[in-house]
Design a protein around this motif. Sequence first.
Motif, mmCIF file in Angstrom:
data_model
loop_
_atom_site.group_PDB
_atom_site.id
_atom_site.type_symbol
_atom_site.label_atom_id
_atom_site.label_comp_id
_atom_site.label_asym_id
_atom_site.label_seq_id
_atom_site.Cartn_x
_atom_site.Cartn_y
_atom_site.Cartn_z
ATOM 1 N N GLY A 262 4.639 14.805 -7.812
ATOM 2 C CA GLY A 262 5.778 15.619 -7.391
ATOM 3 C C GLY A 262 5.813 15.871 -5.910
ATOM 4 N N ASP A 263 5.072 15.081 -5.111
ATOM 5 C CA ASP A 263 5.038 15.297 -3.668
ATOM 6 C C ASP A 263 6.239 14.691 -2.938
ATOM 7 O OD1 ASP A 263 2.705 16.662 -3.970
ATOM 8 O OD2 ASP A 263 1.413 14.962 -3.459
ATOM 9 N N LYS B 233 0.837 -1.201 0.000
ATOM 10 C CA LYS B 233 0.000 0.000 0.000
ATOM 11 C C LYS B 233 0.875 1.256 0.000
ATOM 12 C CE LYS B 233 -4.018 -2.031 2.320
ATOM 13 N NZ LYS B 233 -4.871 -2.020 3.542
ATOM 14 N N THR B 234 1.939 1.214 0.816
ATOM 15 C CA THR B 234 2.849 2.360 0.863
ATOM 16 C C THR B 234 3.501 2.600 -0.487
ATOM 17 O OG1 THR B 234 3.293 1.948 3.200
ATOM 18 C CG2 THR B 234 4.893 3.297 2.007
ATOM 19 N N LEU B 235 3.870 1.523 -1.182
ATOM 20 C CA LEU B 235 4.494 1.662 -2.496
ATOM 21 C C LEU B 235 3.519 2.261 -3.504
ATOM 22 C CD1 LEU B 235 6.878 1.227 -4.383
ATOM 23 C CD2 LEU B 235 6.060 -1.124 -4.754
ATOM 24 N N ASN B 236 2.269 1.814 -3.471
ATOM 25 C CA ASN B 236 1.265 2.370 -4.389
ATOM 26 C C ASN B 236 1.069 3.873 -4.135
ATOM 27 O OD1 ASN B 236 0.862 -0.131 -5.581
ATOM 28 N ND2 ASN B 236 -0.809 -0.679 -4.181
ATOM 29 N N ILE B 237 1.030 4.235 -2.870
ATOM 30 C CA ILE B 237 0.882 5.657 -2.528
ATOM 31 C C ILE B 237 2.114 6.445 -2.997
ATOM 32 C CG2 ILE B 237 0.716 7.286 -0.614
ATOM 33 C CD1 ILE B 237 -0.892 5.137 0.907
ATOM 34 N N SER B 238 3.301 5.836 -2.841
ATOM 35 C CA SER B 238 4.537 6.514 -3.237
ATOM 36 C C SER B 238 4.563 6.745 -4.742
ATOM 37 C CB SER B 238 5.750 5.689 -2.802
ATOM 38 O OG SER B 238 5.804 5.579 -1.391
ATOM 39 N N HIS B 239 4.088 5.771 -5.524
ATOM 40 C CA HIS B 239 4.026 5.962 -6.975
ATOM 41 C C HIS B 239 3.134 7.159 -7.322
ATOM 42 C CE1 HIS B 239 6.342 2.739 -8.799
ATOM 43 N NE2 HIS B 239 5.850 1.870 -7.916
ATOM 44 N N SER C 45 12.577 8.524 -1.933
ATOM 45 C CA SER C 45 11.479 8.003 -1.112
ATOM 46 C C SER C 45 10.822 6.796 -1.796
ATOM 47 C CB SER C 45 10.445 9.086 -0.847
ATOM 48 O OG SER C 45 11.013 10.159 -0.133
ATOM 49 N N LEU C 46 10.674 6.865 -3.126
ATOM 50 C CA LEU C 46 10.098 5.741 -3.858
ATOM 51 C C LEU C 46 11.013 4.522 -3.772
ATOM 52 C CD1 LEU C 46 7.934 4.603 -5.777
ATOM 53 C CD2 LEU C 46 9.316 5.451 -7.687
ATOM 54 N N GLN D 264 12.262 -0.955 -1.755
ATOM 55 C CA GLN D 264 13.117 -1.850 -0.975
ATOM 56 C C GLN D 264 12.350 -2.485 0.185
ATOM 57 O OE1 GLN D 264 16.395 0.648 0.116
ATOM 58 N NE2 GLN D 264 17.393 0.519 -1.899
ATOM 59 N N SER D 265 11.449 -1.734 0.747
ATOM 60 C CA SER D 265 10.628 -2.273 1.841
ATOM 61 C C SER D 265 9.735 -3.398 1.335
ATOM 62 C CB SER D 265 9.787 -1.168 2.470
ATOM 63 O OG SER D 265 10.604 -0.181 3.056
#
Length: 502
Positions: free
Chosen positions: A436-437, A424-430, A442-443, A448-449
């Motif tokens: 541009g946030d 979920k965190t990765l999807n939000i990061s994408h 960070s991605l 890696q996580s």
Amino acid sequence: MKRLLRHSTVLLSSVVLGACAVGPNFHRPDMPANADYQRAALSPTKGSSGNAGVSQRFETGVDIPGKWWTVFQNAELNALVEQSLANNPSLKAMQDGLKTAWEQRRIEGAALYPTLSASFNPTRNKTSQVYSPVPNNNTYLYNVHTAQLSIGYVPDLWGGARRAIEMAGAQADIQRFQLEATALTMVSNLVNAAIQDAGIRAQIEATQSLISDQRTVLNTLLNEQKLGNISLHDVTAQQASIAQLEMTLPPLNLALAQNRDQMATLIGVTPNTPMPEFHLEQFTLPRSLPVSLPSALLDQRPDVRAAQAQIQAASAQIGIAIANRLPNVQLSATPAQAVGTMSDFFKPGYGNWTIAATLMQPIFQGGSLLHAERGARDNLLQANDQYKATVLSAIQDVADSLHAVSFDADTLAANETNLQASEKTLNISHAQLRLGDISTLSLLQAQQSVSQARLSYVQAQAARFSDSVGLFQALGGGWWNRNDIGMTPAAQKALGKSLVPW
């Protein structure tokens, strides 16, 4: 008639005297008081999603099936195990060794029977004319043909021979339970190797999938760099992340190849032989697991049974050492017939015989017999202590396996939660990167996580299957419900129990 009664009395006295056996009788040490695997009662494990995430419950006192590996419901695994039981050379060597040990027991059993041998001695003789008288035909050159039986019997007055038989039987039992331990270890290693094969493949697939995803991100970053939206630093950081993932593939491939080499050896073939490929989804985690009572381990664990047989062998050795210090009787008879010509064998008057009894009492052997008895008693003390240590180790193995089943279920559930959160965190990061946030760094951290979470999740899945294997192995593997000896039950009884000379 008087002679017959006298001989019968002597024979009966020998039988009565032979009814006793000196030395201690075998006694298995008691179980440790209040022995159990843990203080708290067993409770079902935590469950999660997937075929490796079912909740497992424990059933106390349930018998262990002989083919316990079938609980994973994998037909290809079942076929490999059957092949290993039929072809593994180490197991076959142990089977041959057991037959040798049983034959040794029958060699010791021969002491209960009289010995009988026949000889025929034809001679051509010349007597000097100085000597007198000459043979009955008044010639100095003559023939003598002697046919003789030699009969010997040593009554087992003190039971030393029977103790030797008992000792040889106990040593055969040690060999048998070492065979069962070999079969159990072989099967457990093969099942674990199949699970490991599936687990490593899952790790490789997860790593390759992550590499593919990160290459997609890299292509996006390269396009962004061409437009001047990101720096070269962001691109090289992504390339480094991909390289780090690719570095993990060769060790995984090496582990997979070596694991398959081990599987080939266990089933008795060379590594180039085709074998099935395993995947975690092909295995089904059993929903219930048997748990034998601690007292049942004394009969179920091959190592405990071997240690028990070692005590019996040591106690029998004491009886042998004591019997060697006591007086004994040896009976012998040599009926024969000596004739000058072969045709006289069938005529009366040419027979001769000797009947003898010898009483023997060791007096002085430099203290060897005394020290042999003392050493045998020390061996018995050692065997008892080794048995107690083996029992405690067996209980620890079961306790450790139960803890692993329970805590690894918790680990899998935690890894599943962590993987879901990471994804979920990765999807939000994408999404944030597109807006541009956040930075590319960070991605990369989010990727890696997810990579680590997926690998940990796959490893936790394989661990749950291996934990069930470990519990079956710790409980003895149900060898008493299958035939690992390589012989029919009738042949086992004839060779392992009978003392008939033929």
